[in-house]
Design a protein around this motif. Structure first.
Motif, PDB file in Angstrom:
ATOM      1  N   ASP A 109       0.830  -1.210   0.000  1.00 13.57           N
ATOM      2  CA  ASP A 109       0.000   0.000   0.000  1.00 13.57           C
ATOM      3  C   ASP A 109       0.862   1.257   0.000  1.00 13.57           C
ATOM      4  N   TRP A 110       1.952   1.226   0.782  1.00 14.86           N
ATOM      5  CA  TRP A 110       2.842   2.378   0.848  1.00 14.86           C
ATOM      6  C   TRP A 110       3.444   2.667  -0.529  1.00 14.86           C
ATOM      7  N   ILE A 111       3.898   1.620  -1.221  1.00 15.49           N
ATOM      8  CA  ILE A 111       4.499   1.786  -2.548  1.00 15.49           C
ATOM      9  C   ILE A 111       3.458   2.306  -3.532  1.00 15.49           C
ATOM     10  N   ALA A 112       2.236   1.755  -3.493  1.00 16.75           N
ATOM     11  CA  ALA A 112       1.175   2.231  -4.389  1.00 16.75           C
ATOM     12  C   ALA A 112       0.870   3.710  -4.115  1.00 16.75           C
ATOM     13  N   SER A 113       0.848   4.104  -2.832  1.00 15.27           N
ATOM     14  CA  SER A 113       0.604   5.511  -2.494  1.00 15.27           C
ATOM     15  C   SER A 113       1.732   6.405  -2.990  1.00 15.27           C
ATOM     16  N   ALA A 114       2.968   5.930  -2.872  1.00 16.00           N
ATOM     17  CA  ALA A 114       4.112   6.717  -3.357  1.00 16.00           C
ATOM     18  C   ALA A 114       4.022   6.905  -4.868  1.00 16.00           C
ATOM     19  N   ILE A 115       3.639   5.873  -5.569  1.00 14.90           N
ATOM     20  CA  ILE A 115       3.505   5.970  -7.031  1.00 14.90           C
ATOM     21  C   ILE A 115       2.384   6.938  -7.387  1.00 14.90           C
ATOM     22  N   ARG A 116       1.229   6.787  -6.715  1.00 16.86           N
ATOM     23  CA  ARG A 116       0.102   7.693  -6.994  1.00 16.86           C
ATOM     24  C   ARG A 116       0.467   9.142  -6.677  1.00 16.86           C
ATOM     25  N   GLY A 117       1.177   9.342  -5.585  1.00 17.09           N
ATOM     26  CA  GLY A 117       1.588  10.699  -5.225  1.00 17.09           C
ATOM     27  C   GLY A 117       2.495  11.310  -6.279  1.00 17.09           C
ATOM     28  N   ALA A 118       3.423  10.502  -6.803  1.00 17.24           N
ATOM     29  CA  ALA A 118       4.336  10.998  -7.838  1.00 17.24           C
ATOM     30  C   ALA A 118       3.594  11.261  -9.143  1.00 17.24           C
ATOM     31  N   LEU A 119       2.608  10.429  -9.473  1.00 20.68           N
ATOM     32  CA  LEU A 119       1.872  10.596 -10.732  1.00 20.68           C
ATOM     33  C   LEU A 119       0.887  11.753 -10.699  1.00 20.68           C
ATOM     34  N   THR A 120       0.283  11.997  -9.555  1.00 19.15           N
ATOM     35  CA  THR A 120      -0.791  12.993  -9.481  1.00 19.15           C
ATOM     36  C   THR A 120      -0.400  14.303  -8.820  1.00 19.15           C
ATOM     37  N   ASN A 121       0.741  14.330  -8.141  1.00 19.09           N
ATOM     38  CA  ASN A 121       1.118  15.493  -7.331  1.00 19.09           C
ATOM     39  C   ASN A 121       0.044  15.800  -6.293  1.00 19.09           C
ATOM     40  N   GLU A 122      -0.668  14.776  -5.840  1.00 21.58           N
ATOM     41  CA  GLU A 122      -1.660  14.906  -4.782  1.00 21.58           C
ATOM     42  C   GLU A 122      -1.124  14.199  -3.551  1.00 21.58           C
ATOM     43  N   PRO A 123      -1.436  14.726  -2.363  1.00 22.24           N
ATOM     44  CA  PRO A 123      -0.958  14.057  -1.148  1.00 22.24           C
ATOM     45  C   PRO A 123      -1.603  12.689  -0.984  1.00 22.24           C
ATOM     46  N   GLN A 124      -0.845  11.768  -0.444  1.00 19.96           N
ATOM     47  CA  GLN A 124      -1.334  10.430  -0.126  1.00 19.96           C
ATOM     48  C   GLN A 124      -1.127  10.259   1.374  1.00 19.96           C
ATOM     49  N   PHE A 125      -2.216  10.191   2.131  1.00 21.46           N
ATOM     50  CA  PHE A 125      -2.133  10.218   3.575  1.00 21.46           C
ATOM     51  C   PHE A 125      -2.124   8.829   4.188  1.00 21.46           C
ATOM     52  N   GLY A 126      -1.383   8.703   5.272  1.00 22.32           N
ATOM     53  CA  GLY A 126      -1.419   7.493   6.081  1.00 22.32           C
ATOM     54  C   GLY A 126      -2.542   7.602   7.098  1.00 22.32           C
ATOM     55  N   ALA A 127      -2.681   6.584   7.944  1.00 24.13           N
ATOM     56  CA  ALA A 127      -3.774   6.545   8.912  1.00 24.13           C
ATOM     57  C   ALA A 127      -3.704   7.716   9.891  1.00 24.13           C
ATOM     58  N   ALA A 128      -2.513   8.061  10.364  1.00 21.26           N
ATOM     59  CA  ALA A 128      -2.382   9.156  11.332  1.00 21.26           C
ATOM     60  C   ALA A 128      -2.806  10.486  10.707  1.00 21.26           C
ATOM     61  N   GLU A 129      -2.377  10.729   9.465  1.00 23.55           N
ATOM     62  CA  GLU A 129      -2.746  11.974   8.789  1.00 23.55           C
ATOM     63  C   GLU A 129      -4.248  12.017   8.528  1.00 23.55           C
ATOM     64  N   GLN A 130      -4.825  10.855   8.141  1.00 25.67           N
ATOM     65  CA  GLN A 130      -6.268  10.785   7.895  1.00 25.67           C
ATOM     66  C   GLN A 130      -7.028  11.154   9.167  1.00 25.67           C
ATOM     67  N   ALA A 131      -6.602  10.605  10.297  1.00 30.12           N
ATOM     68  CA  ALA A 131      -7.278  10.886  11.563  1.00 30.12           C
ATOM     69  C   ALA A 131      -7.155  12.364  11.923  1.00 30.12           C
ATOM     70  N   THR A 132      -5.985  12.944  11.715  1.00 29.65           N
ATOM     71  CA  THR A 132      -5.770  14.361  12.013  1.00 29.65           C
ATOM     72  C   THR A 132      -6.648  15.243  11.141  1.00 29.65           C
ATOM     73  N   LEU A 133      -6.709  14.939   9.846  1.00 33.57           N
ATOM     74  CA  LEU A 133      -7.546  15.727   8.939  1.00 33.57           C
ATOM     75  C   LEU A 133      -9.023  15.574   9.270  1.00 33.57           C
TER      76      LEU A 133
END
Length: 181
Positions: free
Chosen positions: A95-119
């Motif tokens: 999941d981490w690798i897929a998020s890193a790839i998506r983040g690089a392709l879209t220039n959109e943030p990809q949040f982990g569980a802690a960031e999701q909870a904070t937001l």
């Protein structure tokens, strides 16, 4: 009355210690310093126009779920260890690798569980503030109070709603792996 200065076709540039060597450089080439800077800017703009930067992909909400395909990559031990060190305990390395790839392709943030909870908590609090502001604005409108413009409260409420929507969209983009276009 606006405090903005009218747009000017002139550029004021502070060179500091570079002024003397720049003037010497231009004099040796029989150039006026301003004309040389203009030529350099034109060259940069021409080069930038030729360079066709790849537009980042964007995620779109799917009409139907997109099928996932397996793809294997190889990592060095140090790369694998670096990824493992960044895992938050709630995501897998895949999941981490897929998020890193998506983040690089879209220039959109990809949040982990802690960031999701904070937001999510941030949005919850902002929504509560927005409701309170709405109640204040309603009371002010009822009294036709001149000491505090109700329009100001409405403007703040719009800003809060825009933030809440942007944060929710970013969270949704990180959770739902929508197709890229």
């Amino acid at each position: 009355m606006s405090t903005e200065k009218p747009s000017s076709p002139y550029l004021n540039l502070y060179l500091g210690d570079l002024k003397e060597p720049w003037e010497a450089y231009c004099a040796a080439r029989k150039l006026k310093p301003g004309a040389a800077i203009r030529t350099a800017i034109e060259q940069q703009l021409k080069a930038a126009a030729k360079a066709d930067p790849k537009k980042p992909a964007s995620s779109v909400q799917p009409v139907q779920a997109e099928q996932r395909r397996r793809y294997e990559i190889t990592l060095t031990d140090s790369e694998k260890a670096a990824i493992a060190a960044r895992l938050d305990g709630k995501r897998t390395m895949r999941d981490w690798i897929a998020s890193a790839i998506r983040g690089a392709l879209t220039n959109e943030p990809q949040f982990g569980a802690a960031e999701q909870a904070t937001l999510a908590e941030s949005n919850y609090q902002l929504q509560a503030v927005g409701r309170n502001l709405n109640q204040i604005a309603r009371r002010l409108n009822e009294r036709k109070s001149a000491d505090f413009p109700a329009k100001r409260v409405a403007d703040i409420e719009k800003i809060i709603k825009a933030h809440t929507k942007a944060a929710a969209d970013a969270m949704r983009a990180a959770v739902e792996r929508w197709p890229l276009v």
